[in-house]
Write a protein that holds these residues in place. Structure first.
Motif, PDB file in Angstrom:
ATOM      1  N   VAL A  88       0.841  -1.204   0.000  1.00  0.00           N
ATOM      2  CA  VAL A  88       0.000   0.000   0.000  1.00  0.00           C
ATOM      3  C   VAL A  88       0.871   1.247   0.000  1.00  0.00           C
ATOM      4  CG1 VAL A  88      -1.627   1.357   1.387  1.00  0.00           C
ATOM      5  CG2 VAL A  88      -2.019  -1.092   1.027  1.00  0.00           C
ATOM      6  N   ARG A  89       1.935   1.232   0.771  1.00  0.00           N
ATOM      7  CA  ARG A  89       2.856   2.379   0.797  1.00  0.00           C
ATOM      8  C   ARG A  89       3.473   2.624  -0.572  1.00  0.00           C
ATOM      9  NH1 ARG A  89       4.293   4.047   5.916  1.00  0.00           N
ATOM     10  NH2 ARG A  89       3.757   2.610   7.627  1.00  0.00           N
ATOM     11  N   ALA A  90       3.670   1.556  -1.331  1.00  0.00           N
ATOM     12  CA  ALA A  90       4.346   1.668  -2.626  1.00  0.00           C
ATOM     13  C   ALA A  90       3.409   2.103  -3.756  1.00  0.00           C
ATOM     14  CB  ALA A  90       4.996   0.325  -2.981  1.00  0.00           C
ATOM     15  N   ARG A  91       2.122   2.178  -3.506  1.00  0.00           N
ATOM     16  CA  ARG A  91       1.192   2.588  -4.551  1.00  0.00           C
ATOM     17  C   ARG A  91       1.417   4.052  -4.925  1.00  0.00           C
ATOM     18  NH1 ARG A  91      -0.828  -0.705  -7.785  1.00  0.00           N
ATOM     19  NH2 ARG A  91      -2.487   0.814  -8.222  1.00  0.00           N
ATOM     20  N   PRO A  92       0.978   4.462  -6.131  1.00  0.00           N
ATOM     21  CA  PRO A  92       1.241   5.841  -6.586  1.00  0.00           C
ATOM     22  C   PRO A  92       0.686   6.885  -5.631  1.00  0.00           C
ATOM     23  CG  PRO A  92       0.455   4.461  -8.393  1.00  0.00           C
ATOM     24  CD  PRO A  92       0.301   3.649  -7.151  1.00  0.00           C
ATOM     25  N   ALA A  93       1.457   7.941  -5.454  1.00  0.00           N
ATOM     26  CA  ALA A  93       1.013   9.056  -4.603  1.00  0.00           C
ATOM     27  C   ALA A  93      -0.252   9.661  -5.196  1.00  0.00           C
ATOM     28  CB  ALA A  93       2.109  10.105  -4.500  1.00  0.00           C
ATOM     29  N   GLY A  94      -1.171  10.033  -4.326  1.00  0.00           N
ATOM     30  CA  GLY A  94      -2.412  10.640  -4.782  1.00  0.00           C
ATOM     31  C   GLY A  94      -3.512   9.652  -5.094  1.00  0.00           C
ATOM     32  N   GLU A  95      -3.200   8.366  -5.155  1.00  0.00           N
ATOM     33  CA  GLU A  95      -4.235   7.362  -5.378  1.00  0.00           C
ATOM     34  C   GLU A  95      -5.118   7.284  -4.135  1.00  0.00           C
ATOM     35  OE1 GLU A  95      -4.256   2.978  -7.405  1.00  0.00           O
ATOM     36  OE2 GLU A  95      -2.880   3.266  -5.715  1.00  0.00           O
ATOM     37  N   PRO A  96      -6.449   7.295  -4.287  1.00  0.00           N
ATOM     38  CA  PRO A  96      -7.319   7.217  -3.109  1.00  0.00           C
ATOM     39  C   PRO A  96      -7.008   5.959  -2.296  1.00  0.00           C
ATOM     40  CG  PRO A  96      -8.586   7.798  -5.049  1.00  0.00           C
ATOM     41  CD  PRO A  96      -7.218   7.439  -5.547  1.00  0.00           C
ATOM     42  N   PRO A  97      -7.090   6.049  -0.968  1.00  0.00           N
ATOM     43  CA  PRO A  97      -6.746   4.899  -0.121  1.00  0.00           C
ATOM     44  C   PRO A  97      -7.490   3.618  -0.492  1.00  0.00           C
ATOM     45  CG  PRO A  97      -6.995   6.854   1.218  1.00  0.00           C
ATOM     46  CD  PRO A  97      -7.428   7.233  -0.165  1.00  0.00           C
ATOM     47  N   LEU A  98      -8.789   3.731  -0.773  1.00  0.00           N
ATOM     48  CA  LEU A  98      -9.552   2.523  -1.087  1.00  0.00           C
ATOM     49  C   LEU A  98      -9.051   1.873  -2.375  1.00  0.00           C
ATOM     50  CD1 LEU A  98     -11.897   0.733  -0.149  1.00  0.00           C
ATOM     51  CD2 LEU A  98     -13.400   2.073  -1.636  1.00  0.00           C
ATOM     52  N   GLU A  99      -8.683   2.683  -3.359  1.00  0.00           N
ATOM     53  CA  GLU A  99      -8.199   2.118  -4.616  1.00  0.00           C
ATOM     54  C   GLU A  99      -6.805   1.532  -4.459  1.00  0.00           C
ATOM     55  OE1 GLU A  99     -10.364   1.614  -6.963  1.00  0.00           O
ATOM     56  OE2 GLU A  99     -11.703   2.598  -5.529  1.00  0.00           O
ATOM     57  N   ALA A 100      -5.994   2.137  -3.607  1.00  0.00           N
ATOM     58  CA  ALA A 100      -4.675   1.568  -3.328  1.00  0.00           C
ATOM     59  C   ALA A 100      -4.819   0.202  -2.671  1.00  0.00           C
ATOM     60  CB  ALA A 100      -3.877   2.519  -2.428  1.00  0.00           C
ATOM     61  N   VAL A 101      -5.696   0.125  -1.694  1.00  0.00           N
ATOM     62  CA  VAL A 101      -5.934  -1.148  -1.009  1.00  0.00           C
ATOM     63  C   VAL A 101      -6.535  -2.167  -1.971  1.00  0.00           C
ATOM     64  CG1 VAL A 101      -7.329  -2.266   0.771  1.00  0.00           C
ATOM     65  CG2 VAL A 101      -6.116  -0.149   1.292  1.00  0.00           C
ATOM     66  N   ARG A 102      -7.446  -1.734  -2.815  1.00  0.00           N
ATOM     67  CA  ARG A 102      -8.074  -2.634  -3.791  1.00  0.00           C
ATOM     68  C   ARG A 102      -7.014  -3.282  -4.685  1.00  0.00           C
ATOM     69  NH1 ARG A 102     -13.219  -2.455  -6.179  1.00  0.00           N
ATOM     70  NH2 ARG A 102     -13.549  -0.315  -5.407  1.00  0.00           N
ATOM     71  N   ALA A 103      -6.120  -2.466  -5.233  1.00  0.00           N
ATOM     72  CA  ALA A 103      -5.097  -2.996  -6.132  1.00  0.00           C
ATOM     73  C   ALA A 103      -4.203  -4.006  -5.418  1.00  0.00           C
ATOM     74  CB  ALA A 103      -4.263  -1.840  -6.696  1.00  0.00           C
ATOM     75  N   VAL A 104      -3.845  -3.703  -4.184  1.00  0.00           N
ATOM     76  CA  VAL A 104      -2.960  -4.587  -3.421  1.00  0.00           C
ATOM     77  C   VAL A 104      -3.656  -5.899  -3.083  1.00  0.00           C
ATOM     78  CG1 VAL A 104      -1.775  -4.851  -1.213  1.00  0.00           C
ATOM     79  CG2 VAL A 104      -1.532  -2.732  -2.511  1.00  0.00           C
ATOM     80  N   LEU A 105      -4.896  -5.826  -2.623  1.00  0.00           N
ATOM     81  CA  LEU A 105      -5.603  -7.043  -2.230  1.00  0.00           C
ATOM     82  C   LEU A 105      -5.924  -7.929  -3.429  1.00  0.00           C
ATOM     83  CD1 LEU A 105      -8.064  -5.845   0.563  1.00  0.00           C
ATOM     84  CD2 LEU A 105      -5.835  -6.950   0.795  1.00  0.00           C
ATOM     85  N   ARG A 106      -6.285  -7.319  -4.555  1.00  0.00           N
ATOM     86  CA  ARG A 106      -6.543  -8.119  -5.760  1.00  0.00           C
ATOM     87  C   ARG A 106      -5.300  -8.924  -6.143  1.00  0.00           C
ATOM     88  NH1 ARG A 106     -10.491  -7.456  -9.557  1.00  0.00           N
ATOM     89  NH2 ARG A 106      -8.896  -7.895 -11.129  1.00  0.00           N
ATOM     90  N   GLU A 107      -4.168  -8.254  -6.124  1.00  0.00           N
ATOM     91  CA  GLU A 107      -2.928  -8.946  -6.484  1.00  0.00           C
ATOM     92  C   GLU A 107      -2.577 -10.007  -5.444  1.00  0.00           C
ATOM     93  OE1 GLU A 107       1.755  -8.029  -7.594  1.00  0.00           O
ATOM     94  OE2 GLU A 107       0.394  -6.379  -7.138  1.00  0.00           O
ATOM     95  N   ALA A 108      -2.782  -9.678  -4.163  1.00  0.00           N
ATOM     96  CA  ALA A 108      -2.413 -10.608  -3.091  1.00  0.00           C
ATOM     97  C   ALA A 108      -3.221 -11.899  -3.163  1.00  0.00           C
ATOM     98  CB  ALA A 108      -2.598  -9.946  -1.727  1.00  0.00           C
ATOM     99  N   VAL A 109      -4.540 -11.774  -3.301  1.00  0.00           N
ATOM    100  CA  VAL A 109      -5.361 -12.995  -3.319  1.00  0.00           C
ATOM    101  C   VAL A 109      -5.080 -13.813  -4.569  1.00  0.00           C
ATOM    102  CG1 VAL A 109      -7.165 -12.018  -1.859  1.00  0.00           C
ATOM    103  CG2 VAL A 109      -7.381 -11.837  -4.342  1.00  0.00           C
ATOM    104  N   GLY A 110      -4.817 -13.130  -5.683  1.00  0.00           N
ATOM    105  CA  GLY A 110      -4.491 -13.859  -6.902  1.00  0.00           C
ATOM    106  C   GLY A 110      -3.184 -14.612  -6.781  1.00  0.00           C
TER     107      GLY A 110
END
Length: 208
Positions: A88-110
């Protein structure tokens, strides 16, 4: 989830590897998990004891407890919280928190399902069948939420103790718990990444 964690060979060039001590710890944790799942498959969760798991893993019971304080942790505990927080820390600056978490969790579960499908299926089954495992999962969410709360706080310029940060992280982890139970309870047929999207869309939009 009981698949072995792959470690790069000692002579592979250009490969960053953990130190010897960390590699030994990882192998011990993996051996304990594999022994636990093997015994649980053979004789059931309730009748499998820590002493039996230790003997099968060729370690002492005290070693098992050093890595996993209670039996339920053997099938639940992982490094998920810190890894998700770092991502989550590594996601692009300015990305909304929910979208940052979404991207991370999608990749993690996959990744988890691709790398450890049998372990994921076993864990899901135990979560459904064993109340103590479900209870322990809920209990340990408080620990898992801390690194994620820090990461979210840093991204938003808030304090990690802010109510909004705590509610957000608790809601995300509760959503992930329900995704896990839904996936396991419906024959593991659904795409977990799509379930993550559905869960987080519900947090964002409500029951529209």
């Amino acid at each position: 989830m009981a698949a072995s964690v792959p470690l790069p060979p000692d002579d592979e060039p250009g490969q960053h590897r953990p130190g010897l001590r960390e590699r030994k710890k990882l192998r011990t944790r993996t051996a304990i998990r594999e022994a636990a799942y093997r015994l649980i498959d053979e004789q059931g969760y309730e009748t499998t004891t820590v002493e039996q798991i230790a003997a099968a893993a060729e370690v002492s019971p005290s070693t098992v407890f050093r890595y996993f304080p209670v039996k339920e942790d053997i099938v639940l505990a992982d490094e998920f919280g810190p890894l998700v927080a770092a991502a989550v820390r590594a996601r692009p600056a300015g990305e909304p928190p929910l979208e940052a978490v979404r991207a991370v969790l999608r990749e993690a579960v996959g990744t988890i399902l691709a790398d450890r499908p049998e372990e994921s299926a076993r864990r899901g089954r135990l979560l459904l069948e064993i109340p103590a495992v479900r209870a322990r999962m809920t209990e340990t969410m408080a620990e898992t939420s801390l690194p994620l709360a820090r990461a979210v706080a840093d991204r938003t310029g808030r304090e990690e103790s802010d109510l909004e940060v705590l509610v957000f992280t608790a809601s995300v982890l509760a959503a992930l718990r329900e995704v896990t139970l839904h996936w396991a309870g419906h024959g593991r047929k659904d795409d977990p990444a799509a379930l993550v999207d559905r869960a987080l869309d519900t947090l964002r939009d409500g029951l529209n």
